[in-house]
Design an enzyme around this catalytic site. Structure first.
Site, mmCIF file in Angstrom:
data_model
loop_
_atom_site.group_PDB
_atom_site.id
_atom_site.type_symbol
_atom_site.label_atom_id
_atom_site.label_comp_id
_atom_site.label_asym_id
_atom_site.label_seq_id
_atom_site.Cartn_x
_atom_site.Cartn_y
_atom_site.Cartn_z
ATOM 1 N N ASP A 481 0.830 -1.202 0.000
ATOM 2 C CA ASP A 481 0.000 0.000 0.000
ATOM 3 C C ASP A 481 0.866 1.254 0.000
ATOM 4 O O ASP A 481 0.536 2.251 -0.635
ATOM 5 C CB ASP A 481 -0.926 0.009 1.214
ATOM 6 N N ARG A 485 6.128 4.397 5.571
ATOM 7 C CA ARG A 485 5.807 4.379 6.996
ATOM 8 C C ARG A 485 5.877 2.950 7.543
ATOM 9 O O ARG A 485 6.266 2.012 6.834
ATOM 10 C CB ARG A 485 4.431 4.999 7.234
ATOM 11 N N ASP A 486 5.468 2.785 8.773
ATOM 12 C CA ASP A 486 5.545 1.466 9.419
ATOM 13 C C ASP A 486 4.347 0.600 9.024
ATOM 14 O O ASP A 486 3.551 0.198 9.850
ATOM 15 C CB ASP A 486 5.621 1.629 10.942
ATOM 16 N N GLU A 487 4.258 0.307 7.726
ATOM 17 C CA GLU A 487 3.167 -0.518 7.215
ATOM 18 C C GLU A 487 3.683 -1.357 6.056
ATOM 19 O O GLU A 487 4.017 -2.516 6.238
ATOM 20 C CB GLU A 487 1.993 0.370 6.800
ATOM 21 N N ASP A 494 -6.058 -2.734 -2.306
ATOM 22 C CA ASP A 494 -5.225 -1.869 -3.131
ATOM 23 C C ASP A 494 -4.760 -2.600 -4.385
ATOM 24 O O ASP A 494 -4.765 -2.044 -5.490
ATOM 25 C CB ASP A 494 -4.000 -1.401 -2.337
ATOM 26 N N TRP A 547 -11.771 -6.197 -0.725
ATOM 27 C CA TRP A 547 -10.404 -6.593 -0.385
ATOM 28 C C TRP A 547 -10.248 -8.092 -0.654
ATOM 29 O O TRP A 547 -9.443 -8.504 -1.497
ATOM 30 C CB TRP A 547 -10.112 -6.243 1.083
ATOM 31 N N GLU A 759 -2.169 8.897 -1.037
ATOM 32 C CA GLU A 759 -3.158 8.052 -0.372
ATOM 33 C C GLU A 759 -4.506 8.769 -0.257
ATOM 34 O O GLU A 759 -5.560 8.148 -0.397
ATOM 35 C CB GLU A 759 -2.659 7.677 1.023
ATOM 36 N N HIS A 780 0.998 6.042 -2.771
ATOM 37 C CA HIS A 780 -0.072 5.076 -2.526
ATOM 38 C C HIS A 780 -0.812 4.927 -3.855
ATOM 39 O O HIS A 780 -1.463 5.846 -4.298
ATOM 40 C CB HIS A 780 -1.015 5.663 -1.472
#
Length: 906
Positions: A481, A485-487, A494, A547, A759, A780
């Site tokens: 995605d 960042r922390d993802e 997506d 999803w 995003e 994103h």
């Protein structure tokens, strides 16, 4: 005969032979989408090729393919492993191997020749090869090894494994089969075995762990040799997602290493990971994490050999099953574009910041000479704040910080086991820094560019640029995605909304084939699909509509793009399990339960007293995707010949749509949610009877106009909105949305200086402030799904049959465009649609690949005099004029390059 006549005759013969040779040839041979691959699955071999011919309307008539274990056997046509014989077919892609079972670890050579419908025959193609990998776990002599020192999952220095060995005679060839728990960097005799990065990649490790195969013949020598492997935490045991949890798959990194050497005399020598290896944590990489970055002490970067490792500790040998090992499926991550600094900035806070001009994913390389012990620290960010200061709040807990400790010598430095998402870096260093010695390097999966889109509008071209760079940055082994960042997780929603756009821009076949394999592996027994693939944890939103439907949407779209029935066969049980799960929890075929993300990040505002927030009922959305996934199974079943399933799921689809009508549609045709997304999904997935569709489309247009031609859709509505508008005759409204420059719109971020897709529609607000810092990525790709419509509708380049065996060129000029061009490298060759308007004249240049056919639709051409290369199309035998409609004219034609012109109707 006089010499001059002999020469003239020779030249005539040469020209004649050359001309004949140019009539028909075969090129771009691939096996499983790859050129000369090594280490592939011997049980699943498919051949493809492209055909070259200068003659129009060329189709393959027959092919003959032969395969052998030696090149010489091919040329002699002797002792072939397999010969297809002459096969009467147009098929030139996905030709399945049909010989005796192939052996593991064996190189095979192959070539093909064809005939065409013009009675031409090609020569045998150039010889290509493929090499099978290890097919059975019993063929592994290697064992998993871990460091003797147990870390119990704690972060710290990166361990290095070492083994020396002696080769006593000349080498013929050598193959290294290797994988790791963690991400590895391997060297032989001080040289990297490959430029591939972040290997073995990220999969559902306990079920599917890729190993790689390398030809390392050139790296070995007679005498003493040294094998060195460093292993970072990576996805295996490093930090993953925002809860700062580690050790998702295991607590210790590990190595599996099998080097097989064949001597000139035919003897074999195998070097395997076992108890003879040594290990150490004393290397220069003192810390390495994907989110946080890397610390590298170059004072410790010393040669590794038998002397320097004398005091190293041993290893622990594990008796672990190897049944989860699979061959490398995905393309490797490699270094790609490089960027020099656009400018150096001294911020209001007094920090030194470098702008590379492009938001990218990768890292910064540094050439430097400083004092031993000096520290150079680099932090990474996507944007500056409104005051012009370095901004990292949107990274959440991800540090994105690389630290280098210098050794006093001339150095070239870059990280090894991390990557960053950034446009800007902040440099902290006590000495002087020469900007020419900084280089930003983009890394992403090695997917060949296949698509090109450009137009007369600079802002739309920048939008296309942003779409492509959003894809590059988020296709680092898995479709993530966001990359900063922390993802950085493989969110299914997506991925499914963006797949079609992704498949235009790049060859994503192997990339998604691998990811879909993990989706199937991680799918729950009850059929639910995790929200994130590879799965990291159970979520209450697992099985969320739009999803989890990636399980059916991507396989079908993959088949339509590449014409590969194999993907439908491989994913078919997964597709059915998902729809059967929905059926099991639905009430009278109404999916009105469960936790769903809905139309994620739809348009809203604070203190919404007028009800302008574009809220769409989540269960209405769920019902439309219930129907969409059911429809995809029906289509897949038809392709695979599963007649019983066609009957079963056709009946189910009728019930699903009937339940939708009863629950969410008033007798007059109004939906319970009066939002753009509600009407878009209902129309896109044919949830309404035909009699209600025109008024639903009109309501959609009315809604858009009520927002002054602004888009209000989120992740699930955005990919389809312009397609739906075009389908129901509202191209003008679709173009109004595309060219809208104020928030919310595709061009608003472009106007704000974006170089990737954001995003949120308003990640940076008009006053320079930021959206919610907890979720505000500037890379994103989901909203970049508009690219699919730009290729298909603006330029008009469409597949009319799976895999582009039949093509439809149907441009739809509109908006501010005076020209648009799209090219796509299909499995058959280049397809192109290039149109422009000059003084009322419509000019269309088209390329149709050999072995395909196309329909060309000429917009606003009813009754017009259309010419192809200055000849009236009615006079051309290679064109078939079709019955037109009130606005357009159409023709059918075969392969070739064409130039059409006509005066457009007003």
């Amino acid at each position: 005969m006089p010499v001059k006549k002999i020469i003239a005759l020779f030249l005539m013969q040469f020209v004649a032979v050359a001309a004949f040779a140019q009539k028909l040839s075969v090129s771009d041979l691939t096996v499983n989408y790859k050129v000369n691959p090594i280490g592939i699955d011997a049980h699943d071999i498919h051949f493809s090729w492209k055909i070259n011919s200068q003659l129009k309307q060329t189709m393959q008539k027959t092919y003959e393919l032969r395969l052998a274990t030696q090149k010489e056997l091919l040329s002699k046509n002797q002792n072939l492993t397999w010969g297809s014989g002459k096969v009467d077919t147009e098929q030139s892609v996905h030709i399945a191997y049909a010989g005796s079972p192939l052996k593991s670890k064996q190189r095979y050579y192959w070539q093909v020749r064809i005939t065409d419908n013009h009675k031409n025959s090609s020569a045998w193609s150039e010889v290509q090869y493929f090499e099978t990998g290890i097919m059975n776990s019993s063929e592994w002599t290697a064992k998993w090894i871990e460091t003797e020192e147990i870390t119990d999952g704690a972060s710290g220095p990166v361990p290095t494994f070492f083994r020396s060995f002696n080769i006593g005679s000349p080498i013929k060839d050598a193959r290294l089969y290797i994988t790791a728990h963690g991400i590895y960097e391997a060297k032989l005799n001080g040289k990297k075995i490959s430029e591939n990065l972040l290997t073995p990649g990220w999969t559902s490790y306990t079920k599917r762990l890729q190993y790689q195969t390398y030809d390392v013949t050139s790296l070995l020598t007679t005498g003493e040799n040294a094998a060195v492997v460093s292993i970072g935490d990576g996805w295996y045991r490093g930090f993953l997602q925002w809860n700062k949890k580690r050790n998702w798959y295991g607590k210790e990194v590990g190595l599996l290493y099998q080097l097989e050497i064949t001597m000139a005399d035919g003897k074999k020598q195998v070097i395997s990971s076992d108890g003879s290896w040594k290990s150490s944590f004393e290397g220069p990489i003192r810390a390495a994490d994907i989110y946080n970055g890397e610390t590298f002490d170059s004072r410790l970067d010393l040669p590794i050999n038998s002397k320097t490792t004398a005091k190293w500790k041993g290893v622990r040998v594990l008796e672990t099953s190897l049944d989860n090992l699979i061959v490398q499926e995905a393309p490797p991550v490699i270094r790609k574009e490089q960027f020099k600094p656009l400018k150096f900035i001294r911020t209001p806070k007094g920090e030194t910041v470098v702008d590379f001009g492009q938001n990218l994913v990768g890292w910064v390389q540094i050439k430097i000479k400083g004092k031993s012990g000096e520290i150079l620290k680099i932090n990474h960010a996507e944007v500056l704040d409104k005051e012009g200061n370095f901004y990292t709040s949107n990274l959440r807990s991800a540090l994105q910080e690389n630290t280098f400790i210098l050794n006093g010598k001339d150095q070239f430095l870059e990280p090894h086991f991390t990557f960053q998402g950034f446009r800007y870096i902040k440099v902290t260093y006590p000495g002087e820094l020469d900007e020419s010695n900084l280089t930003a390097v983009a890394i992403y999966s090695d997917m060949a560019p296949t698509g090109f889109f450009a137009s007369s509008d600079k802002q739309i071209n920048q939008l296309q640029h942003n779409i492509q760079w959003g894809q590059k940055g988020n296709f680092v082994d898995v479709p993530t995605d966001c990359p900063q960042r922390d993802e950085r997780l493989g969110w299914t929603g997506d991925a499914q909304v963006f797949f079609n756009t992704a498949a235009y821009n790049m060859n994503v076949s192997s990339f998604f084939k691998k990811w879909l394999g993990d989706l199937k592996a991680d799918q729950y027994e009850d059929g639910r699909v995790p929200a994130v693939i590879p799965i990291t944890q159970r979520r209450g939103t697992d099985g969320s509509a739009g999803w989890a439907d990636a399980a059916t949407i991507i396989p079908w779209d993959f088949y339509w793009v590449y014409g590969d029935k194999g993907i439908l066969s491989a994913q078919y049980t997964s597709m059915k399990k998902w729809v059967d799960y929905i059926s099991s929890v639905a009430s009278n075929n109404l999916w009105n339960n469960g936790t769903h993300y809905g139309d994620w990040l739809f348009y809203t505002m604070a203190d919404d007293r007028d009800g302008k927030a574009a809220i769409t009922d989540k269960h209405l959305i769920a019902q439309t995707f219930f129907a969409a996934s059911t429809q995809n199974i029906i289509k897949a079943a038809e392709v695979l010949g599963n007649k019983e399933d066609v009957i079963k799921y056709t009946a189910l689809l009728e019930k699903v749509k009937d339940a939708f009508l009863k629950e969410y549609v008033t007798p007059s045709g109004r939906l319970v949610s009066n939002s753009q997304t509600a009407y878009v999904l209902a129309l896109n997935f044919d949830m309404l009877p035909e009699s209600l569709r025109p008024q639903a489309a009109a309501r959609l247009v009315e809604n858009i106009k009520s927002y002054k031609n602004h888009i209000t859709t989120g992740f699930l509505g955005t990919p389809y909105i312009c397609h739906v508008l075009s389908r129901f005759g509202y191209d003008d409204i679709a173009y109004a949305l595309l060219f809208q420059e104020t928030y919310p719109s595709w061009l608003y971020p472009v106007k704000m200086g974006a170089t990737t897709i954001w995003e949120r529609w308003d990640g940076i607000k008009t006053d320079g402030s930021f959206q919610n810092t907890s979720m505000n990525s500037f890379n994103h790709y989901a909203y970049g799904a508009i690219g699919d419509w730009m290729y298909k509708r603006v330029a008009g380049l469409n597949a009319a049959e799976a895999g582009y065996k039949k093509i439809r060129i149907e441009p739809s000029p509109g908006g501010k465009f005076t020209n648009a061009i799209a090219k796509l490298e299909t499995l058959y060759g280049t397809a192109k649609s290039n149109w422009k308007i000059e003084n009322g004249k419509f000019i269309l240049d088209v390329i149709i690949p050999v072995n395909t056919q196309a329909t060309i639709v000429f917009p606003n051409a009813a009754g017009a005099k259309i010419t192809e290369n200055n000849n009236a199309i009615e006079e051309l035998k290679y064109l078939k004029k079709l019955k037109g409609d009130s606005k357009n004219e159409s023709v059918e034609l075969g392969s070739g390059t064409y130039h059409f012109e006509y005066l457009m109707n007003k």
